[in-house]
Design a protein around this motif. Structure first.
Motif, mmCIF file in Angstrom:
data_model
loop_
_atom_site.group_PDB
_atom_site.id
_atom_site.type_symbol
_atom_site.label_atom_id
_atom_site.label_comp_id
_atom_site.label_asym_id
_atom_site.label_seq_id
_atom_site.Cartn_x
_atom_site.Cartn_y
_atom_site.Cartn_z
ATOM 1 N N GLU A 68 117.760 -36.952 27.322
ATOM 2 C CA GLU A 68 117.018 -37.428 26.150
ATOM 3 C C GLU A 68 117.936 -38.306 25.320
ATOM 4 O OE1 GLU A 68 116.096 -33.628 24.347
ATOM 5 O OE2 GLU A 68 117.915 -33.681 23.132
ATOM 6 N N HIS A 74 111.600 -40.999 27.873
ATOM 7 C CA HIS A 74 110.425 -40.390 28.530
ATOM 8 C C HIS A 74 110.898 -39.239 29.419
ATOM 9 C CE1 HIS A 74 109.128 -44.472 27.524
ATOM 10 N NE2 HIS A 74 107.876 -44.066 27.599
ATOM 11 N N PRO A 75 111.370 -38.150 28.810
ATOM 12 C CA PRO A 75 111.939 -37.046 29.618
ATOM 13 C C PRO A 75 110.949 -36.483 30.643
ATOM 14 C CG PRO A 75 112.446 -36.757 27.279
ATOM 15 C CD PRO A 75 111.462 -37.892 27.372
ATOM 16 N N ASP A 76 109.654 -36.598 30.382
ATOM 17 C CA ASP A 76 108.662 -36.127 31.354
ATOM 18 C C ASP A 76 108.745 -36.938 32.655
ATOM 19 O OD1 ASP A 76 107.815 -38.295 29.690
ATOM 20 O OD2 ASP A 76 105.773 -38.080 30.474
ATOM 21 N N GLN A 77 109.031 -38.236 32.524
ATOM 22 C CA GLN A 77 109.151 -39.069 33.733
ATOM 23 C C GLN A 77 110.416 -38.705 34.517
ATOM 24 O OE1 GLN A 77 106.571 -41.308 34.650
ATOM 25 N NE2 GLN A 77 105.657 -40.113 32.988
ATOM 26 N N TRP A 78 111.430 -38.243 33.779
ATOM 27 C CA TRP A 78 112.641 -37.774 34.467
ATOM 28 C C TRP A 78 112.316 -36.569 35.352
ATOM 29 C CZ3 TRP A 78 116.868 -39.818 35.953
ATOM 30 C CH2 TRP A 78 117.934 -39.033 36.390
ATOM 31 N N GLN A 79 111.454 -35.702 34.871
ATOM 32 C CA GLN A 79 111.067 -34.539 35.682
ATOM 33 C C GLN A 79 110.349 -34.978 36.954
ATOM 34 O OE1 GLN A 79 112.542 -31.774 35.174
ATOM 35 N NE2 GLN A 79 113.347 -32.751 33.332
ATOM 36 N N ARG A 80 109.551 -36.013 36.822
ATOM 37 C CA ARG A 80 108.870 -36.553 38.016
ATOM 38 C C ARG A 80 109.884 -37.054 39.034
ATOM 39 N NH1 ARG A 80 103.661 -40.108 36.040
ATOM 40 N NH2 ARG A 80 102.904 -40.119 38.190
ATOM 41 N N ASP A 90 105.705 -45.674 33.290
ATOM 42 C CA ASP A 90 104.908 -44.709 34.038
ATOM 43 C C ASP A 90 105.238 -44.800 35.525
ATOM 44 O OD1 ASP A 90 102.971 -43.173 35.213
ATOM 45 O OD2 ASP A 90 101.270 -44.336 34.452
ATOM 46 N N HIS A 95 117.979 -32.544 32.601
ATOM 47 C CA HIS A 95 117.202 -33.066 31.471
ATOM 48 C C HIS A 95 118.002 -34.181 30.814
ATOM 49 C CE1 HIS A 95 114.698 -33.008 27.830
ATOM 50 N NE2 HIS A 95 115.831 -33.076 27.158
#
Ligand code: Z7Z
Length: 405
Positions: A378, A262-268, A335, A376
């Protein structure tokens, strides 16, 4: 939970074996089927009653009077079977015997007592992440290099273990967590090393083998004060070595897997590193590194209208409770925006993980260091599971990263 119903209903029966390679590797379909079958399911193969819904798992965990631990937290029933090692004074005990060891360990592992470790763990996390990024480049196995390496660096030192033989810790834990399940091939595979590993662990628990400024020494100091007997002290140290290594290693692996998938959660997390603790708990909810364990009915216990006869084993599916759609919105999503508190990944009630603050500190320091240095993350290949009767564990977690500039 204990009142006798006017009409007891027989629970649905199933001959499924939750401890096959197939179900250990991919437990979610089985969990769904068990939750849908009913609040209690009789697993005929082992003659145990399974709880897979959040409500019943939570209720059983918080009712130690009806669901006892003294007969073992695995499938083996200590009323009839000899345990493979002297029972744990914490896990495999009920009040009042449970209480003194628990009180001692709770004090030693409480957040105020851990404050002195934070700075050094932060520094060691920074150092480890910097070395991994420098040495491994942008593609590496995050299981070995980070999830296993970090706890093995900081935890044995915090206990006060000597330098020799630390490579035995993970195999010992693997063996102990397999032993909660049935005597299947996983248990047989450990048999040849059982005496050697148990002997090594016992030898580490004496006062003489422990450094004088660690969790181990503080357990012995409690014995000197009379808060424990001298016979209890080494067994309490043994609890740290059994339950404190594999659990955090696979919990951290679960967290890294969650982010890599969940790379988007890493950005968070990168934007708000203070989310590290919530992220760890959410990963524990989502993956449940401890999948299952057992209790024993201390009398005829009624659960949702079904009677579980006295002396029978109850199998609690923590991983299933942690994804029960009646408790969690969109349960299969990892999440950072949700509040994962109330998950049963650390258990609940009087036996709830006494080391959870240690685990959270390990996770927080490692994740914070990573968030600073990794822009980043993945997956770089198929992660590989290691099968264990209790732990959702890992063999490899290939990741690709982009270092932060
Ligand atoms: O005290 C112990 O040796 C001990 C061993 C295993 C304590 C707890 C656990 C354990 C942790 C068992 C999580 C099941 C799930």
């Amino acid at each position: 939970m204990t009142e006798t119903p006017r009409t007891a209903v027989a629970p649905p029966a199933s001959d499924v074996d939750p401890f096959t390679a197939e179900h250990l590797e991919h437990p979610e379909p089985l969990h769904r089927a068990l939750r849908e079958a009913g609040p209690v399911v009789h697993l005929t193969r082992y003659d145990v009653h399974a709880l897979a819904r959040y409500e019943e798992v939570y209720a059983a965990l918080t009712d130690w009077q009806s669901f006892e631990s003294g007969a073992g937290a695995g499938l083996a029933n200590f009323r009839h079977e000899k345990p493979w090692r002297p029972p744990s004074l914490l896990l495999e005990a009920d009040p009042p015997h449970h209480d003194a060891p628990r009180r001692v360990l709770r004090e030693i592992l409480a957040p105020p007592a851990l404050r002195r470790l934070r700075e050094s763990w932060q520094a060691r996390a920074e150092e480890l992440v910097a070395t991994v990024v420098a040495r491994e480049g942008t593609e590496f196995d995050a299981f070995t290099t980070l999830a296993a390496a970090f706890p093995l660096r900081v935890f044995p030192d915090a206990v006060g273990l000597g330098p020799e033989g630390r490579e035995n810790l993970l195999p010992y834990g693997n063996m102990a967590f397999n032993a909660f399940g049935p005597r299947n091939g996983l248990v047989e595979a450990d048999a040849s090393r059982m005496a050697e590993l148990s002997g090594w662990v016992s030898a580490q628990c004496t006062r003489e083998s422990l450094g004088d400024d660690g969790f181990g020494a503080r357990i012995w100091a409690a014995a000197d004060r009379g808060d424990l007997t001298p016979e209890q002290a080494p067994l309490v140290v043994r609890s740290l070595l059994t339950a404190g290594v594999d659990t955090t290693v696979h919990g951290l692996a679960a967290t890294l897997y969650a982010f890599a998938s969940h790379p988007d959660q890493w950005q968070r997390l990168r934007k708000r590193p203070e989310l590290a603790r919530v992220a760890f708990d959410e990963a524990v909810r989502w993956q449940s590194p401890v999948q299952t364990f057992f209790r024993t009915a201390s009398s005829d216990v009624t659960v949702a209208g079904s009677v579980i006869p006295e002396g029978h084993k109850i199998l609690m599916f923590l991983g299933s409770a942690n994804r029960d759609p009646d408790r969690w919105a969109d349960p299969d999503r990892f999440d950072l925006g949700r509040d994962p508190s109330g998950h049963v990944g650390f258990g609940m009630g009087i036996h709830q993980c006494v080391g959870q603050h240690v685990a959270r500190l390990e996770a927080e320091t490692l994740l914070t260091a990573l968030a600073r240095r990794v822009e980043h993350i993945e997956l770089a290949g198929e992660p590989r599971r290691h099968l264990n009767n209790t732990l959702r564990s890992w063999a490899a977690l290939p990741v690709r990263i982009r270092p932060a500039r």
